[in-house]
Scaffold this motif. Structure first.
Motif, PDB file in Angstrom:
ATOM      1  N   ALA A 137      39.350  50.654  34.899  1.00  0.00           N
ATOM      2  CA  ALA A 137      39.382  49.508  35.808  1.00  0.00           C
ATOM      3  C   ALA A 137      38.644  49.820  37.107  1.00  0.00           C
ATOM      4  O   ALA A 137      37.873  48.989  37.608  1.00  0.00           O
ATOM      5  CB  ALA A 137      40.818  49.110  36.104  1.00  0.00           C
ATOM      6  N   SER A 142      37.988  44.139  35.028  1.00  0.00           N
ATOM      7  CA  SER A 142      38.664  45.276  35.649  1.00  0.00           C
ATOM      8  C   SER A 142      40.153  44.999  35.848  1.00  0.00           C
ATOM      9  O   SER A 142      40.980  45.895  35.685  1.00  0.00           O
ATOM     10  CB  SER A 142      37.988  45.642  36.969  1.00  0.00           C
ATOM     11  OG  SER A 142      38.155  44.634  37.916  1.00  0.00           O
ATOM     12  N   LEU A 181      43.233  47.075  34.139  1.00  0.00           N
ATOM     13  CA  LEU A 181      44.362  47.570  34.918  1.00  0.00           C
ATOM     14  C   LEU A 181      45.692  47.139  34.302  1.00  0.00           C
ATOM     15  O   LEU A 181      46.638  47.928  34.231  1.00  0.00           O
ATOM     16  CB  LEU A 181      44.261  47.057  36.358  1.00  0.00           C
ATOM     17  CG  LEU A 181      45.209  47.661  37.366  1.00  0.00           C
ATOM     18  CD1 LEU A 181      45.014  49.163  37.469  1.00  0.00           C
ATOM     19  CD2 LEU A 181      45.016  47.009  38.711  1.00  0.00           C
TER      20      LEU A 181
END
Length: 85
Positions: free
Chosen positions: A52, A40, A44
């Motif tokens: 994410a 995640s 991002l």
């Protein structure tokens, strides 16, 4: 940014190896959750905040909780009690 992406990928790989070769089931579950959390963070950094957030919520949070819940239920059933309520 490329060095940071490489660092996150290395951490994700290290956590995956720990999940596979972990000494206990709880360590393996935590390491698998860490892999998902690192994924995640990687999403991002690659400008995909919606992916994410979904990966953090489902992959890292809910799956880790569910695996620990099942682990507790399985370990709780090893008492030798054959009653089914």
């Amino acid at each position: 940014l490329p060095a940071l992406v490489g660092l996150v990928c290395f951490a994700m790989l290290a956590a995956a190896i720990l999940a596979i070769r972990g000494v206990g089931m709880a360590i393996a579950i935590l390491a698998a959750g860490l892999v998902s959390l690192m994924a995640s963070v990687l999403f991002l950094m690659l400008a995909a905040p919606d992916v994410a957030m979904t990966e953090a919520a489902i992959g890292s949070g809910l799956t880790t909780f569910l695996l620990f819940f099942v682990l507790g239920r399985v370990r709780g059933g090893e008492t030798g009690d054959d009653r089914h309520d």
